[in-house]
Motif scaffolding. Structure first.
Motif, PDB file in Angstrom:
ATOM      1  N   ALA A   8      33.642  51.958  34.125  1.00 39.85           N
ATOM      2  CA  ALA A   8      34.529  52.754  34.980  1.00 39.85           C
ATOM      3  C   ALA A   8      33.768  53.426  36.115  1.00 39.85           C
ATOM      4  CB  ALA A   8      35.253  53.797  34.125  1.00 39.85           C
ATOM      5  N   ALA A   9      32.568  53.867  35.837  1.00 39.53           N
ATOM      6  CA  ALA A   9      31.744  54.531  36.854  1.00 39.53           C
ATOM      7  C   ALA A   9      30.316  54.018  36.728  1.00 39.53           C
ATOM      8  CB  ALA A   9      31.801  56.046  36.695  1.00 39.53           C
ATOM      9  N   PRO A  10      30.029  52.853  37.283  1.00 36.73           N
ATOM     10  CA  PRO A  10      28.682  52.275  37.150  1.00 36.73           C
ATOM     11  C   PRO A  10      27.613  53.212  37.709  1.00 36.73           C
ATOM     12  CG  PRO A  10      30.221  50.677  38.080  1.00 36.73           C
ATOM     13  CD  PRO A  10      30.918  51.995  38.076  1.00 36.73           C
ATOM     14  N   ASP A  11      26.517  53.311  36.994  1.00 34.69           N
ATOM     15  CA  ASP A  11      25.435  54.213  37.371  1.00 34.69           C
ATOM     16  C   ASP A  11      24.208  53.403  37.784  1.00 34.69           C
ATOM     17  OD1 ASP A  11      24.134  56.949  37.379  1.00 34.69           O
ATOM     18  OD2 ASP A  11      22.855  55.899  35.944  1.00 34.69           O
ATOM     19  N   PRO A  12      23.678  53.627  38.995  1.00 35.20           N
ATOM     20  CA  PRO A  12      22.529  52.828  39.452  1.00 35.20           C
ATOM     21  C   PRO A  12      21.321  52.920  38.531  1.00 35.20           C
ATOM     22  CG  PRO A  12      23.503  54.048  41.280  1.00 35.20           C
ATOM     23  CD  PRO A  12      24.169  54.545  40.038  1.00 35.20           C
ATOM     24  N   ALA A  13      21.137  54.071  37.887  1.00 32.59           N
ATOM     25  CA  ALA A  13      19.959  54.246  37.043  1.00 32.59           C
ATOM     26  C   ALA A  13      20.076  53.484  35.728  1.00 32.59           C
ATOM     27  CB  ALA A  13      19.721  55.727  36.771  1.00 32.59           C
ATOM     28  N   HIS A  14      21.282  53.385  35.181  1.00 36.45           N
ATOM     29  CA  HIS A  14      21.460  52.790  33.857  1.00 36.45           C
ATOM     30  C   HIS A  14      22.132  51.410  33.883  1.00 36.45           C
ATOM     31  CE1 HIS A  14      21.145  57.176  32.960  1.00 36.45           C
ATOM     32  NE2 HIS A  14      20.419  56.719  31.966  1.00 36.45           N
ATOM     33  N   ASP A  15      22.832  51.095  34.968  1.00 31.31           N
ATOM     34  CA  ASP A  15      23.617  49.855  34.986  1.00 31.31           C
ATOM     35  C   ASP A  15      23.090  48.813  35.951  1.00 31.31           C
ATOM     36  OD1 ASP A  15      25.613  50.607  33.081  1.00 31.31           O
ATOM     37  OD2 ASP A  15      26.457  51.944  34.582  1.00 31.31           O
ATOM     38  N   ARG A  16      21.972  49.089  36.634  1.00 33.80           N
ATOM     39  CA  ARG A  16      21.433  48.069  37.526  1.00 33.80           C
ATOM     40  C   ARG A  16      21.063  46.830  36.709  1.00 33.80           C
ATOM     41  NH1 ARG A  16      16.208  48.276  41.705  1.00 33.80           N
ATOM     42  NH2 ARG A  16      16.904  46.485  42.951  1.00 33.80           N
ATOM     43  N   TYR A  17      21.542  45.689  37.140  1.00 33.88           N
ATOM     44  CA  TYR A  17      21.357  44.378  36.509  1.00 33.88           C
ATOM     45  C   TYR A  17      22.262  44.160  35.300  1.00 33.88           C
ATOM     46  CZ  TYR A  17      17.152  44.209  39.396  1.00 33.88           C
ATOM     47  OH  TYR A  17      16.273  44.232  40.452  1.00 33.88           O
ATOM     48  N   ARG A  18      23.132  45.091  34.971  1.00 28.50           N
ATOM     49  CA  ARG A  18      24.013  44.885  33.814  1.00 28.50           C
ATOM     50  C   ARG A  18      24.931  43.697  34.065  1.00 28.50           C
ATOM     51  NH1 ARG A  18      24.599  47.700  29.664  1.00 28.50           N
ATOM     52  NH2 ARG A  18      23.712  49.584  30.620  1.00 28.50           N
ATOM     53  N   ALA A  19      25.041  42.805  33.076  1.00 29.15           N
ATOM     54  CA  ALA A  19      25.922  41.645  33.182  1.00 29.15           C
ATOM     55  C   ALA A  19      27.363  42.075  32.945  1.00 29.15           C
ATOM     56  CB  ALA A  19      25.506  40.579  32.172  1.00 29.15           C
ATOM     57  N   VAL A  20      28.251  41.685  33.855  1.00 26.54           N
ATOM     58  CA  VAL A  20      29.660  42.078  33.753  1.00 26.54           C
ATOM     59  C   VAL A  20      30.554  40.897  34.089  1.00 26.54           C
ATOM     60  CG1 VAL A  20      29.194  44.502  34.343  1.00 26.54           C
ATOM     61  CG2 VAL A  20      29.742  42.870  36.166  1.00 26.54           C
ATOM     62  N   THR A  21      31.795  41.009  33.665  1.00 28.55           N
ATOM     63  CA  THR A  21      32.837  40.066  34.054  1.00 28.55           C
ATOM     64  C   THR A  21      34.003  40.858  34.637  1.00 28.55           C
ATOM     65  OG1 THR A  21      32.257  38.415  32.378  1.00 28.55           O
ATOM     66  CG2 THR A  21      34.490  38.339  33.249  1.00 28.55           C
ATOM     67  N   VAL A  22      34.488  40.416  35.791  1.00 31.75           N
ATOM     68  CA  VAL A  22      35.637  41.076  36.418  1.00 31.75           C
ATOM     69  C   VAL A  22      36.714  40.041  36.687  1.00 31.75           C
ATOM     70  CG1 VAL A  22      34.348  42.986  37.446  1.00 31.75           C
ATOM     71  CG2 VAL A  22      34.536  40.853  38.706  1.00 31.75           C
ATOM     72  N   GLU A  23      37.954  40.454  36.498  1.00 34.49           N
ATOM     73  CA  GLU A  23      39.095  39.575  36.773  1.00 34.49           C
ATOM     74  C   GLU A  23      39.934  40.205  37.872  1.00 34.49           C
ATOM     75  OE1 GLU A  23      41.279  38.681  33.274  1.00 34.49           O
ATOM     76  OE2 GLU A  23      39.554  37.831  32.203  1.00 34.49           O
ATOM     77  N   GLY A  24      40.460  39.357  38.742  1.00 38.72           N
ATOM     78  CA  GLY A  24      41.266  39.852  39.845  1.00 38.72           C
ATOM     79  C   GLY A  24      41.386  38.799  40.927  1.00 38.72           C
ATOM     80  N   ARG A  25      41.176  39.226  42.186  1.00 38.52           N
ATOM     81  CA  ARG A  25      41.307  38.255  43.269  1.00 38.52           C
ATOM     82  C   ARG A  25      40.425  38.626  44.445  1.00 38.52           C
ATOM     83  NH1 ARG A  25      44.587  39.384  47.673  1.00 38.52           N
ATOM     84  NH2 ARG A  25      45.376  41.525  47.728  1.00 38.52           N
ATOM     85  N   PHE A  26      39.926  37.595  45.115  1.00 40.09           N
ATOM     86  CA  PHE A  26      39.277  37.789  46.402  1.00 40.09           C
ATOM     87  C   PHE A  26      40.371  38.040  47.429  1.00 40.09           C
ATOM     88  CE2 PHE A  26      35.990  35.219  44.222  1.00 40.09           C
ATOM     89  CZ  PHE A  26      34.906  36.058  44.411  1.00 40.09           C
ATOM     90  N   THR A  27      40.180  39.057  48.249  1.00 38.70           N
ATOM     91  CA  THR A  27      41.217  39.423  49.216  1.00 38.70           C
ATOM     92  C   THR A  27      41.148  38.585  50.487  1.00 38.70           C
ATOM     93  OG1 THR A  27      39.866  41.080  50.357  1.00 38.70           O
ATOM     94  CG2 THR A  27      41.083  41.801  48.382  1.00 38.70           C
ATOM     95  N   GLY A  28      40.056  37.852  50.690  1.00 39.30           N
ATOM     96  CA  GLY A  28      39.871  37.109  51.930  1.00 39.30           C
ATOM     97  C   GLY A  28      39.037  37.862  52.951  1.00 39.30           C
ATOM     98  N   GLU A  29      38.771  39.150  52.683  1.00 39.98           N
ATOM     99  CA  GLU A  29      37.918  39.943  53.576  1.00 39.98           C
ATOM    100  C   GLU A  29      36.462  39.741  53.168  1.00 39.98           C
ATOM    101  OE1 GLU A  29      40.168  44.064  53.847  1.00 39.98           O
ATOM    102  OE2 GLU A  29      40.443  43.055  51.903  1.00 39.98           O
ATOM    103  N   GLU A  30      35.591  39.558  54.142  1.00 39.66           N
ATOM    104  CA  GLU A  30      34.186  39.345  53.829  1.00 39.66           C
ATOM    105  C   GLU A  30      33.292  39.739  54.996  1.00 39.66           C
ATOM    106  OE1 GLU A  30      34.411  35.142  52.904  1.00 39.66           O
ATOM    107  OE2 GLU A  30      33.838  34.577  54.947  1.00 39.66           O
TER     108      GLU A  30
END
Length: 220
Positions: free
Chosen positions: A51-73
């Protein structure tokens, strides 16, 4: 008396050089520990995005996210030994719970920068990262061509109106983009520095012994 003072100075200099070499070896051990920890986290089984990724503890943490690319890049100038110059595609991604984050989808050649890439649903597995690409000498974002010269997370998030959260995709996300999975990107020059300090210590000791040998020859 002068010789005694000379020997004291030489011994002190040798001690300083050796201590610097030992300190670099300790730094080497510390850095190798960080690299091993990062590599272990990269290889872990993915978990849902915190919910609130922390740079000190979550850097390189493997995650999976579901949703959609909005087309903005937006685009980060890069180059690889195998493929040559090109761009990293940094895309806005809207998760199923409505969060907007950034996905580093990977590499495209220069000629594919403006290839249309429409939004679409996706499940992305990758690793959280807070890149440290930006230095004081990094050029500013070129707004005319929309090219970044390093992954400025805060700047790209502001541009694409997302949270300052970046997931580097480890697998193909489509559209002909080559994934560039996260690696444990730590500079580790400590062994070279240690060799340099120990080398200087050896030279210092050799010069001292040579000077003492010359003194002895004059007094014999």
């Amino acid at each position: 008396m002068r010789q005694i003072l000379f020997l004291v100075v030489c011994a002190a200099g040798l001690a300083v050089l050796l201590s610097l070499g030992v300190w670099q070896l300790r730094r080497l051990e510390w850095k190798e520990g960080l690299i091993a920890q990062a590599e272990a986290m990269i290889a872990q089984a993915p978990v849902p995005l915190p919910a609130a990724p922390d740079p000190a503890h979550d850097r390189y943490r493997a995650v999976t996210v579901e949703g959609r690319f909005t087309g903005e890049e937006t685009y980060v100038l890069t180059s690889t030994r195998e493929r040559g110059p090109g761009f990293l595609i940094i895309a806005a991604f809207e998760t199923e719970d409505g969060r907007r984050i950034l996905i580093d989808r990977g590499y495209v050649p220069e000629t594919a920068k403006t290839t249309p890439r429409r939004g679409h649903g996706a499940t992305v597995t990758g690793n959280l990262n807070w890149p440290d690409d930006i230095t004081s000498s990094t050029p500013a974002h070129d707004e005319k061509t929309d090219i970044w010269f390093g992954r400025d997370l805060a700047g790209m998030a502001a541009q694409l109106k997302t949270d300052p959260v970046l997931v580097i995709a480890r697998a193909d996300t489509g559209d002909g983009i080559t994934p560039m999975p996260a690696t444990a990107a730590f500079r580790n020059d400590h062994l070279g520095y240690a060799v340099t300090w120990f080398g200087l210590a050896a030279v210092w000791a050799g010069m001292t012994l040579g000077y003492l040998w010359r003194i002895r020859r004059r007094t014999v």
